[in-house]
Scaffold this motif. Structure first.
Motif, PDB file in Angstrom:
ATOM      1  N   MET A   9       4.163   3.068   9.652  1.00  0.00           N
ATOM      2  CA  MET A   9       4.551   2.147   8.604  1.00  0.00           C
ATOM      3  C   MET A   9       3.984   2.669   7.288  1.00  0.00           C
ATOM      4  O   MET A   9       2.797   2.940   7.182  1.00  0.00           O
ATOM      5  N   ALA A  10       4.829   2.805   6.302  1.00  0.00           N
ATOM      6  CA  ALA A  10       4.392   3.239   4.982  1.00  0.00           C
ATOM      7  C   ALA A  10       3.573   2.120   4.344  1.00  0.00           C
ATOM      8  O   ALA A  10       3.979   0.967   4.341  1.00  0.00           O
ATOM      9  N   LEU A  11       2.410   2.482   3.846  1.00  0.00           N
ATOM     10  CA  LEU A  11       1.494   1.498   3.266  1.00  0.00           C
ATOM     11  C   LEU A  11       1.293   1.673   1.777  1.00  0.00           C
ATOM     12  O   LEU A  11       1.258   0.708   1.043  1.00  0.00           O
ATOM     13  N   GLN A  32       1.390   9.605  -0.038  1.00  0.00           N
ATOM     14  CA  GLN A  32       1.835   8.438   0.717  1.00  0.00           C
ATOM     15  C   GLN A  32       0.933   8.302   1.944  1.00  0.00           C
ATOM     16  O   GLN A  32       0.589   9.302   2.565  1.00  0.00           O
ATOM     17  N   VAL A  33       0.571   7.058   2.262  1.00  0.00           N
ATOM     18  CA  VAL A  33      -0.231   6.802   3.459  1.00  0.00           C
ATOM     19  C   VAL A  33       0.593   5.950   4.411  1.00  0.00           C
ATOM     20  O   VAL A  33       1.202   4.960   4.018  1.00  0.00           O
ATOM     21  N   GLU A  34       0.573   6.365   5.690  1.00  0.00           N
ATOM     22  CA  GLU A  34       1.214   5.609   6.771  1.00  0.00           C
ATOM     23  C   GLU A  34       0.147   5.164   7.743  1.00  0.00           C
ATOM     24  O   GLU A  34      -0.908   5.793   7.852  1.00  0.00           O
ATOM     25  N   VAL A  35       0.422   4.088   8.489  1.00  0.00           N
ATOM     26  CA  VAL A  35      -0.537   3.562   9.456  1.00  0.00           C
ATOM     27  C   VAL A  35       0.169   3.201  10.752  1.00  0.00           C
ATOM     28  O   VAL A  35       1.345   2.830  10.753  1.00  0.00           O
ATOM     29  N   ALA A  36      -0.554   3.341  11.852  1.00  0.00           N
ATOM     30  CA  ALA A  36      -0.092   2.873  13.161  1.00  0.00           C
ATOM     31  C   ALA A  36      -1.302   2.341  13.925  1.00  0.00           C
ATOM     32  O   ALA A  36      -2.430   2.810  13.750  1.00  0.00           O
ATOM     33  N   LEU A  37      -1.042   1.371  14.770  1.00  0.00           N
ATOM     34  CA  LEU A  37      -2.071   0.751  15.600  1.00  0.00           C
ATOM     35  C   LEU A  37      -2.275   1.585  16.859  1.00  0.00           C
ATOM     36  O   LEU A  37      -1.317   1.887  17.564  1.00  0.00           O
ATOM     37  N   ALA A  91       2.825  -7.232  14.753  1.00  0.00           N
ATOM     38  CA  ALA A  91       4.054  -6.630  14.232  1.00  0.00           C
ATOM     39  C   ALA A  91       3.843  -5.205  13.707  1.00  0.00           C
ATOM     40  O   ALA A  91       4.812  -4.538  13.350  1.00  0.00           O
ATOM     41  N   LEU A  92       2.594  -4.726  13.685  1.00  0.00           N
ATOM     42  CA  LEU A  92       2.339  -3.362  13.209  1.00  0.00           C
ATOM     43  C   LEU A  92       2.932  -2.342  14.175  1.00  0.00           C
ATOM     44  O   LEU A  92       2.971  -2.581  15.386  1.00  0.00           O
ATOM     45  N   PRO A  93       3.348  -1.191  13.652  1.00  0.00           N
ATOM     46  CA  PRO A  93       3.827  -0.142  14.552  1.00  0.00           C
ATOM     47  C   PRO A  93       2.672   0.363  15.429  1.00  0.00           C
ATOM     48  O   PRO A  93       1.528   0.412  14.987  1.00  0.00           O
ATOM     49  N   ASP A  99      -6.990  -1.726   2.124  1.00  0.00           N
ATOM     50  CA  ASP A  99      -6.796  -2.905   1.274  1.00  0.00           C
ATOM     51  C   ASP A  99      -5.346  -3.365   1.311  1.00  0.00           C
ATOM     52  O   ASP A  99      -5.062  -4.563   1.407  1.00  0.00           O
ATOM     53  N   THR A 100      -4.416  -2.418   1.242  1.00  0.00           N
ATOM     54  CA  THR A 100      -2.988  -2.759   1.302  1.00  0.00           C
ATOM     55  C   THR A 100      -2.627  -3.340   2.660  1.00  0.00           C
ATOM     56  O   THR A 100      -1.862  -4.314   2.745  1.00  0.00           O
ATOM     57  N   LEU A 101      -3.170  -2.761   3.729  1.00  0.00           N
ATOM     58  CA  LEU A 101      -2.938  -3.309   5.066  1.00  0.00           C
ATOM     59  C   LEU A 101      -3.443  -4.744   5.140  1.00  0.00           C
ATOM     60  O   LEU A 101      -2.757  -5.620   5.687  1.00  0.00           O
TER      61      LEU A 101
END
Length: 150
Positions: free
Chosen positions: A1-3, A73-78, A129-131, A33-35
């Motif tokens: 997910m793009a953050l 760009q920062v992306e995140v996944a669980l 709902a996080l990827p 912080d964005t998350l």
């Protein structure tokens, strides 16, 4: 997910002519912080729920240099979670090029007690709902630091 979308600020560049190592950590911190905003723990949400997140551990890998003005760009996944902890995987890109990764463990904190506590229901729903990290796991996930002896 793009953050997060940002660029390398002039004051982030060090004496080697590229983004300083501490600034990589800053970018990942801004992504956290964005998350938090996205899962309902912005300033109003922290106040409403009496709840926040603390960072327990971070493992940052520097893969490529970034230079002044370069888009980021920062992306995140669980990776994993339980009732009060998040194990997350962040990737820092410039376009298609992976520049750095940050594996983090975050703990949910009840602000009244100052102790760990379970995620509030609305926050828990947003986290669900996080990827989720896909298989196979990305290179570097769970990696320990050390000198390889042969």
């Amino acid at each position: 997910m793009a953050l997060l979308d940002t660029d390398v600020k002039p004051d982030w560049v060090d004496y080697n002519g590229h983004m300083n190592d501490a600034e990589y950590a800053r970018v990942f911190s801004l992504a956290v912080d964005t998350l938090m905003e996205r899962i309902g723990l912005d300033e109003a949400g922290r106040h409403r729920h009496g709840y926040t997140l603390y960072t327990l551990e971070t493992h940052l890998r520097y893969l490529r240099e970034a230079h002044q003005g370069q888009p980021l760009q920062v992306e995140v996944a669980l990776v994993d979670r339980d009732a009060k902890r998040l194990h997350l995987w962040f990737e820092l890109y410039s376009g298609e090029q992976l520049l750095a990764t940050s594996e983090q463990m975050l703990m949910g904190i009840d602000l009244d007690s100052g102790r760990p506590g379970p995620f509030p229901e609305a926050v828990d729903t947003a986290i669900a709902a996080l990827p989720v990290i896909s298989s196979p796991a990305p290179e570097g996930l769970g990696r320990r630091i050390g000198i390889v002896r042969r």
